[in-house]
Motif scaffolding. Structure first.
Motif, PDB file in Angstrom:
ATOM      1  N   ARG A 160      41.065  27.365  44.965  1.00 46.61           N
ATOM      2  CA  ARG A 160      42.296  28.461  45.399  1.00 46.61           C
ATOM      3  C   ARG A 160      43.097  28.627  43.939  1.00 46.61           C
ATOM      4  O   ARG A 160      43.265  27.744  43.195  1.00 46.61           O
ATOM      5  N   ILE A 161      43.085  29.922  43.884  1.00 56.30           N
ATOM      6  CA  ILE A 161      43.619  30.428  42.474  1.00 56.30           C
ATOM      7  C   ILE A 161      44.831  31.270  42.651  1.00 56.30           C
ATOM      8  O   ILE A 161      44.513  32.377  43.319  1.00 56.30           O
TER       9      ILE A 161
ATOM     10  N   VAL B  13      38.389  39.668  37.510  1.00 58.50           N
ATOM     11  CA  VAL B  13      37.743  38.286  37.610  1.00 58.50           C
ATOM     12  C   VAL B  13      36.661  37.929  38.755  1.00 58.50           C
ATOM     13  O   VAL B  13      35.722  37.454  38.548  1.00 58.50           O
ATOM     14  N   ALA B  14      36.922  38.819  39.748  1.00 56.25           N
ATOM     15  CA  ALA B  14      35.918  38.854  40.850  1.00 56.25           C
ATOM     16  C   ALA B  14      34.560  39.380  40.280  1.00 56.25           C
ATOM     17  O   ALA B  14      33.681  39.022  40.881  1.00 56.25           O
TER      18      ALA B  14
ATOM     19  N   THR C 193      39.349  35.104  50.765  1.00 58.08           N
ATOM     20  CA  THR C 193      40.679  35.955  50.662  1.00 58.08           C
ATOM     21  C   THR C 193      40.879  36.288  49.180  1.00 58.08           C
ATOM     22  O   THR C 193      40.822  35.454  48.310  1.00 58.08           O
ATOM     23  N   LEU C 194      41.125  37.672  49.210  1.00 56.44           N
ATOM     24  CA  LEU C 194      41.413  37.995  47.797  1.00 56.44           C
ATOM     25  C   LEU C 194      42.518  39.186  48.097  1.00 56.44           C
ATOM     26  O   LEU C 194      42.514  40.176  48.802  1.00 56.44           O
ATOM     27  N   ILE C 195      43.804  38.837  47.703  1.00 54.45           N
ATOM     28  CA  ILE C 195      44.898  39.749  47.642  1.00 54.45           C
ATOM     29  C   ILE C 195      45.473  39.990  46.330  1.00 54.45           C
ATOM     30  O   ILE C 195      46.246  39.040  45.736  1.00 54.45           O
TER      31      ILE C 195
ATOM     32  N   TYR D 226      40.835  31.139  47.618  1.00 55.58           N
ATOM     33  CA  TYR D 226      41.582  32.557  47.557  1.00 55.58           C
ATOM     34  C   TYR D 226      41.631  32.655  46.211  1.00 55.58           C
ATOM     35  O   TYR D 226      41.671  31.949  45.228  1.00 55.58           O
ATOM     36  N   LEU D 227      41.878  34.235  46.176  1.00 48.60           N
ATOM     37  CA  LEU D 227      42.486  34.541  44.760  1.00 48.60           C
ATOM     38  C   LEU D 227      43.500  35.646  45.134  1.00 48.60           C
ATOM     39  O   LEU D 227      43.360  36.578  45.798  1.00 48.60           O
TER      40      LEU D 227
END
Length: 468
Positions: A256-257, A274-275, A286-288, A305-306
C-alpha cells in the motif's frame, strides 16, 4: 485468483450513484474520415493509423458555479452533444458526468474566487466492472475575465492512454477558448473524425483561427507506445534515484503506497511513472492518481494500492500502519512520512547498484525522450536477471494444460539474495497473472517479455564479444 484491475475507486463511486449497468461508449460511424485531415508524415510497411480507434469520446468544460453556500462543479459545455439517447443511456451519461466533475475538482466545494491560478494538467482513469478503462485528461486554469473568479476545467474522456498527445490537444483548445467558446467546436470536430495514428506516426489537422488563418496541427505518437502515457521528469524531479528505488521496491511487492503533493499534476504524473517501472508486469490493484476528498476512506482498504492524495488531507492518511507514505512536496521535511522499514533491502544489493549506475547515465536536464530511453533500460534488466528464465520452467505436455514449476524456477537462481527476493515476488498478483497468461499461450507464441529477454541477452552477448 480473480483478476482485479481497479484503476480508480470509480466502481465504488458508481455504486454510490446507484450503478447497475456497464457504461456504453458511443461508437463513431465507421466511415468518418474528416476532409480536414491530411496524410501522415511517416511511410512504411506498418499501418499508419489505428483504424478502429478515435481520439476521444467527450470534451466537457467543468465550471464552478456559485450556490448559496459554496461553489459547485457543473458541466457547462459538452462536445459532442448526444441526442436520441434512451432512458438508461441518459442515466449512464449523467453518472459519467457526475464522476467527471468529481475528478476534475477533487477538492469538492472548497473554493474561493482567485486572481491568479497556474494552469495544470493531470489525468484519471474510469474503470468499469468488466475491466475496460477510459482515461480522463483534465486541464484546470483561470478563465478569461477581470477580477477574482473561480478556475474552470477542460476534460477529455478517451479510451486511449496518451498523456503527451492530449496535453498538446489541450494547448489548442485553450488557445481557441481565449478567442471564443465557438472556436473549440470545429477543431474538436476535425479531431474526432481524425484517424488515431499508429505508434511512431503523425496525423495532421487543419484548423482555422481568425487573424491567424489556417493552421496545420501535427499530432505524433511516440514509437514506444507503452511509454506514451508517462513523463518521468516529475518523478525524478521530486525524488532522488535512491528514493525512486525504494518506491519501486515497495511497488514490486504490491504494498500500500500513498503519494502526497499539493499539485494534482505531480500526483498523476508520478503514479503513472511508478506503475510503468514494473514493465513487463502490470499493476493489478487499486490505482487512483488523485483521490477525491469524498472518497478518502479508500486509504483504509487492506489490499494493495497506489494512491495520490493532496497534502491538505495528509492528517487523514498518516494514522494507517503497514504502508509507505511518500511526500513529493518541495518544502517537505522528510520524503517517507511512514514506511515499513525494509524498503532499502528488498532489491538484492548487486542489482540495486546496477539500476542506480544505469540511471546515472542520463543527462542532468534530461528530456522526455532521453528519460524514456534511460529509465526503462535501467529497470528492465532487473526483471530479466531475476525472473527472465520463467519460460524454461513451463512444463508443456500434449493434450494437457501447461504448468509453471515454481519451485524449480526459484531453485534455478544461483544468488541467495536474488532467490530470496524472487520467492516473495512470485507470490504477487502481477506475477501470478503474468504466468497464467503464459500458460495459456501456445508454445510457439512468443510474448512481449520473451522477446525482450531474447533481445537483451543477444545484446549482452555482442557486448561481451566486443570486449574480448
Amino acid at each position: 485468483m480473480m483478476k482485479k484491475r481497479l484503476s480508480t475507486a470509480w466502481s465504488s463511486f458508481r455504486g454510490k450513484l446507484g450503478r447497475d449497468r456497464g457504461l456504453k461508449e458511443a461508437e463513431p460511424s465507421p466511415g468518418e474520415i474528416a476532409a480536414d485531415v491530411l496524410s501522415s508524415d511517416n511511410t512504411g510497411k506498418e499501418p499508419r493509423y489505428s483504424s478502429t480507434q478515435f481520439f476521444f469520446e467527450y470534451l466537457v468544460v467543468v465550471s464552478l458555479k456559485k450556490t448559496k453556500e459554496a461553489y459547485e462543479p457543473q458541466i457547462t459545455y459538452q462536445f459532442p452533444k448526444k441526442d436520441g439517447l434512451v432512458r438508461f443511456q441518459k442515466e449512464e451519461q449523467e453518472k459519467t458526468f457526475k464522476a467527471i466533475t468529481l475528478f476534475c475538482f477533487p477538492e469538492g466545494i472548497n473554493w474561493e474566487p482567485l486572481t491568479e491560478y497556474p494552469s495544470e494538467t493531470f489525468s484519471f482513469v474510469l474503470t468499469e466492472i468488466d475491466g475496460s478503462r477510459r482515461n480522463g485528461y483534465c486541464r484546470r486554469l483561470l478563465p478569461n475575465g477581470k477580477g477574482a473568479r473561480p478556475p474552470e476545467a477542460y476534460c477529455i474522456i478517451s479510451s486511449l492512454a496518451c498523456f503527451g498527445l492530449f496535453s498538446k490537444i489541450f494547448d489548442e483548445v485553450e488557445k481557441r477558448r481565449q478567442i471564443s467558446m465557438a472556436m473549440i467546436y470545429p477543431f474538436m470536430q476535425s479531431l474526432r473524425e481524425a484517424p488515431f495514428p499508429a505508434p511512431g506516426n503523425t496525423v495532421k489537422i487543419k484548423s482555422f483561427i481568425p487573424d491567424a488563418g489556417t493552421e496545420i496541427i501535427s499530432l505524433t505518437r511516440p514509437l514506444d507506445s507503452w511509454l506514451e502515457h508517462v513523463d518521468f521528469r516529475t518523478l525524478f524531479r521530486c525524488l532522488s534515484d535512491e528514493e525512486v528505488l525504494q518506491v519501486f521496491a515497495a511497488t514490486v511487492l504490491e504494498r500500500r503506497i500513498i503519494f502526497i503533493a499539493e499539485e494534482l499534476s505531480t500526483l498523476s504524473q508520478v503514479i503513472h511513472a511508478v506503475a510503468v517501472l514494473l514493465s513487463p508486469f502490470t499493476w493489478q490493484h487499486t490505482l487512483i492518481p488523485i483521490v477525491p476528498e469524498i472518497l478518502i476512506d479508500v486509504v483504509m482498504a487492506p489490499t494493495p494500492y497506489l494512491l495520490g492524495v493532496q497534502k491538505r488531507l495528509l492528517d487523514l492518511v498518516i494514522d494507517q500502519s503497514d504502508l509507505l507514505v511518500v511526500d513529493l512536496s518541495e518544502n517537505r521535511q522528510e520524503t517517507f512520512i511512514t514506511k515499513i522499514g525494509d524498503e532499502k533491502t528488498i532489491i538484492p544489493h548487486k542489482l540495486r547498484d546496477e539500476i542506480l549506475q544505469a540511471l546515472k547515465t542520463r543527462p542532468e536536464k534530461a528530456t522526455v525522450e532521453e528519460l524514456n530511453r534511460v529509465v526503462p533500460a535501467a529497470f528492465f534488466p532487473f526483471f530479466v536477471k531475476t525472473v527472465g528464465h520463467f519460460n524454461q520452467h513451463i512444463l508443456r505436455k500434449a493434450g494437457e494444460p501447461a504448468v509453471f514449476q515454481r519451485r524449480n524456477f526459484c531453485k534455478a537462481l544461483e544468488s541467495k539474495s536474488t532467490r530470496h527476493f524472487v520467492k516473495k515476488f512470485v507470490q504477487t498478483q502481477m506475477f501470478d497473472l503474468f504466468i497464467q497468461d503464459v500458460e495459456q499461450q501456445p508454445a510457439s507464441q512468443e510474448g512481449f517479455f520473451q522477446k525482450k529477454v531474447a533481445e537483451y541477452r543477444e545484446k549482452m552477448k555482442k557486448e561481451k564479444t566486443k570486449k574480448h
